[in-house]
Design a protein around this motif. Structure first.
Motif, mmCIF file in Angstrom:
data_model
loop_
_atom_site.group_PDB
_atom_site.id
_atom_site.type_symbol
_atom_site.label_atom_id
_atom_site.label_comp_id
_atom_site.label_asym_id
_atom_site.label_seq_id
_atom_site.Cartn_x
_atom_site.Cartn_y
_atom_site.Cartn_z
ATOM 1 N N ILE A 1 0.906 -1.298 -0.363
ATOM 2 C CA ILE A 1 -0.135 -0.087 0.175
ATOM 3 C C ILE A 1 0.896 1.509 -0.079
ATOM 4 C CG2 ILE A 1 -2.255 1.103 1.538
ATOM 5 C CD1 ILE A 1 -2.715 -1.373 -0.253
ATOM 6 N N PHE A 2 2.066 1.495 0.704
ATOM 7 C CA PHE A 2 3.100 2.109 1.095
ATOM 8 C C PHE A 2 4.002 2.492 -0.559
ATOM 9 C CE2 PHE A 2 1.927 0.804 5.512
ATOM 10 C CZ PHE A 2 1.694 2.236 5.182
ATOM 11 N N GLU A 3 4.170 1.293 -0.793
ATOM 12 C CA GLU A 3 4.574 1.659 -2.380
ATOM 13 C C GLU A 3 3.462 1.960 -3.494
ATOM 14 O OE1 GLU A 3 6.985 -2.618 -1.525
ATOM 15 O OE2 GLU A 3 5.579 -2.274 -2.432
ATOM 16 N N LYS A 4 2.499 1.934 -3.380
ATOM 17 C CA LYS A 4 1.442 1.906 -4.510
ATOM 18 C C LYS A 4 1.177 3.905 -4.586
ATOM 19 C CE LYS A 4 -2.366 -0.239 -5.907
ATOM 20 N NZ LYS A 4 -1.355 -0.672 -6.951
ATOM 21 N N VAL A 5 0.995 4.197 -2.360
ATOM 22 C CA VAL A 5 1.465 5.499 -2.736
ATOM 23 C C VAL A 5 2.113 6.004 -3.277
ATOM 24 C CG1 VAL A 5 0.581 7.163 -0.581
ATOM 25 C CG2 VAL A 5 -0.479 5.441 -0.540
ATOM 26 N N TYR A 6 2.895 6.016 -2.599
ATOM 27 C CA TYR A 6 4.206 6.017 -3.186
ATOM 28 C C TYR A 6 4.524 6.564 -4.775
ATOM 29 C CZ TYR A 6 9.648 7.643 -4.719
ATOM 30 O OH TYR A 6 10.595 8.203 -5.072
ATOM 31 N N ASN A 7 4.403 5.358 -5.652
ATOM 32 C CA ASN A 7 4.835 5.180 -7.119
ATOM 33 C C ASN A 7 3.181 5.699 -7.872
ATOM 34 O OD1 ASN A 7 6.442 3.603 -6.403
ATOM 35 N ND2 ASN A 7 4.871 1.914 -7.536
ATOM 36 N N GLY A 8 1.937 6.645 -6.700
ATOM 37 C CA GLY A 8 1.496 7.623 -7.576
ATOM 38 C C GLY A 8 1.305 8.576 -6.807
ATOM 39 N N ILE A 9 2.189 8.647 -6.818
ATOM 40 C CA ILE A 9 3.111 10.250 -5.919
ATOM 41 C C ILE A 9 3.620 10.287 -7.176
ATOM 42 C CG2 ILE A 9 3.791 12.208 -4.774
ATOM 43 C CD1 ILE A 9 3.031 10.473 -2.432
ATOM 44 N N ALA A 10 4.338 9.783 -6.747
ATOM 45 C CA ALA A 10 6.225 10.230 -8.233
ATOM 46 C C ALA A 10 5.125 10.027 -9.119
ATOM 47 C CB ALA A 10 6.826 8.948 -8.138
#
Length: 632
Positions: free
Chosen positions: A298-307
């Protein structure tokens, strides 16, 4: 004796005891929040609109006691198993508490489990009653009735307009069960209180079946004391504050989600519950939680989404994001190093100024996306890439990585709130012991450890020693300050044909930290002369990128198989290889045309990759990456 020790040593016999005590202490205080459809007649109503409704401890108690008494009225006995197949929602919590308050034991079943395995779990556990979420889950169970001769009652939460009939099985709604319970309580008003008082701490409370990456899943026997200990340990560790609002979306059939409900009852913390993953980003600003647990994905997806969003905006905004991300990581690493070495937070003035500027430009928006009040997030069930942790720490979203297994009723270690160390899974919870075996395996001992595998004494003996030490199967280290670091799963580590050991989790975590497009990566190399990798991409991150790289109109599968994407991922693989030992480097890789998922059996419900399943499914592709290979 300090307060933490007192909490652990004086814990009650069960969470059922805790629940009744909590209701008595704060009956009108808010206990739970849950979403309901907005009244369609409301002036501002729109199709699909929802609102959050509150439930006090008194209101929760009324329903829990009705469920418990209803179960008694249909003949459910102490320690008798009651299956529960339902997504994460308020009714799951009420049903589970009802089962416990009746003195019975919950058999947790993921709603995504197929019919064959569901039948196996119900039969192996000896469940005679089952709660199911809806008509689909009901059909799954009734369709396997020939394999479930002991099943006598099925309770449907979201019942169809007309309940089906099944020979030998009474099908009733949750409302029907609660009405029966209310009638039972009129005749026996102290029935639930007596049932709870009779619970022994070593009495079976929950059967949770392991994911079963190889063979049939094993039922883990967790007694009432396991959950009572978890509640006390979470509070004693300082993880929870009395005024916290916890957002709970994790699968409650998984030990990680289930244990989060215990500590909240101990302290009276509000739980906002909604298991719909696609609603998380909508719910966070609504709920404004102070506390949330999640899997690293979930945290990886949030980071990828922000990037990805910053990249799509392009130009100056993307450069600002890249700069701010670098500042966040440097600030978090500097702060952590200072705390470890000096016990204080010392950051150079120049970095402090940069961080303040980046906070106004970038970090404040990230915190707002989490609801604006997030005090801490707990990450568990798999390793969190350190660079992801440092990024969020620098942005003011503190992710405390923890560690535990189904066999330890989840929490065994967790990072302390103030002095957490990214790259570790923290220190043991009060009352839990950790030691490292001669071969590097992590061993755990404490009240949270299971009492064995259900009906599998030989399997129990393989992992549980007579003096209580549990063999986790994980390899790790314990530093001088008591922090635990996981290096890999014992069974996942492999040796190349050149005799070199490789820890795949370490390599995979490093790749996730540098590649904002990756969803999953599986390192291959056991007995091979070099490492290769199967890679899947995050659709929400790669599709916007595709629009600006001559891939307009292409679907996700076509994008993944394109030369442009191969070149893109090759750049990140080369960057990764530059920081690895020669025998760890990825010589060849393949981007898969779709992501791994639960439906194809490639991920567990807690989003762990089932390596054997993926390797079997893509065996031909893996072999093609080694065709004509020379010793590397």
């Amino acid at each position: 004796m300090n307060s933490a020790q007192s909490l652990i040593e004086n814990r009650p016999a069960s969470v059922a005891h805790l629940f009744l005590s909590r209701v008595e202490a704060t009956p009108e205080r808010e206990a739970y929040r849950y979403p309901v459809p907005l009244d369609e007649h409301a002036a501002d109503s729109t199709p699909g609109a929802e609102q959050w409704r509150s439930m006090t401890w008194r209101q929760a108690s009324e329903r829990v006691q009705a469920v418990a008494a209803g179960l008694m009225s249909i003949g459910v006995l102490p320690e008798e198993r009651v299956a529960l197949s339902c997504s994460t929602r308020i009714e799951w919590i009420l049903a589970d508490l009802g089962v416990m308050c009746a003195g019975a034991a919950t058999t947790a079943v993921y709603p995504s489990t197929n019919a064959d395995e569901t039948a196996y779990i119900l039969a192996d556990s000896g469940s005679r009653t089952a709660f199911v979420e809806n008509a689909a889950q009901l059909a799954k169970v009734l369709g396997q009735k020939d394999h479930l001769p002991e099943l006598g009652h099925v309770v449907v939460i979201d019942a169809p307009a007309e309940l089906p009939e099944a020979e030998g099985v009474e099908v009733l709604t949750l409302a029907d069960l609660e009405r029966r319970g209310e009638l039972h309580l009129r005749e026996h008003p102290d029935a639930v209180a007596k049932a709870v008082q009779a619970i022994d701490r070593e009495q079976l409370a929950t059967l949770i079946y392991t994911s079963g990456t190889t063979g049939r899943p094993k039922g883990v026997r967790l007694v009432h004391d396991c959950w009572a200990y978890q509640a006390a340990a979470q509070v004693a560790s300082g993880l929870l504050n009395e005024d916290d609002v916890q957002f709970l979306w994790l699968p409650l059939s998984h030990v990680f989600g289930k244990t989060l409900t215990s500590g909240a009852i101990q302290l009276g913390v509000v739980i906002a519950v909604d298991g719909r993953v696609d609603r998380i980003i909508h719910n966070l600003p609504e709920v404004k939680p102070t506390y949330m647990a999640a899997a690293p994905r979930i945290f990886e997806k949030v980071y990828n989404g922000i990037a990805a969003k910053a990249r799509a905006e392009g130009g100056a905004k993307y450069r600002i994001f890249q700069w701010a991300a670098g500042v966040a990581r440097e600030y978090a690493k500097t702060t952590q190093h200072s705390l470890v070495t000096t016990g204080t937070r010392k950051v150079p003035l120049g970095l402090t100024v940069q961080h303040a500027i980046a906070d106004k430009l970038v970090y404040a928006k990230i915190r707002a996306a989490f609801g604006g009040r997030m005090r801490a997030c707990i990450s568990g069930s798999a390793a969190l890439a350190p660079d992801i942790g440092f990024f969020f720490a620098g942005a003011g979203v503190h992710i405390l990585e923890g560690y535990g297994l189904t066999e330890t009723s989840a929490g065994s270690t967790v990072n302390p709130g103030e002095g957490y160390r990214i790259g570790t899974v923290g220190t043991p919870l009060p009352g839990t012991e950790v030691r490292i075996a001669d071969d590097g395996e992590i061993l755990l001992r404490g009240p949270g450890v299971m009492r064995g595998y259900h009906n599998l004494p030989e399997k129990t003996a393989e992992v549980l020693e007579s003096d209580g030490w549990f063999h986790t199967g994980d390899i790790g280290e314990l530093d001088k300050d008591g922090f635990v670091r996981i290096t890999d799963r014992k069974k996942d580590m492999f040796k190349t044909s050149g005799g070199k050991y490789v820890a795949p989790t370490e390599v995979e975590g490093r790749f996730k930290a540098i590649c904002p497009f990756v969803s999953n990566i599986l390192l291959i190399g056991n007995g091979r002369n070099y490492c290769s990798a199967l890679i899947t991409l995050d659709e929400t991150a790669v599709m916007p990128w595709a629009q600006t790289h001559d891939l307009v109109g292409k679907d996700y599968a076509e994008v993944c198989s394109s030369p442009q994407v191969e070149q893109l991922i090759d750049g990140y693989v080369k960057r990764l290889n530059g920081d690895l030992q020669r025998w760890q480097t990825i010589k060849r890789f393949a981007v898969l045309p779709r992501d791994l998922d639960i439906e194809h059996g490639e991920l567990t419900p807690s989003l762990k990759v089932k390596r054997p399943v993926v390797e079997r499914e893509y065996a031909d592709l893996i072999e093609s990456m080694y065709e004509g290979a020379r010793e590397a």
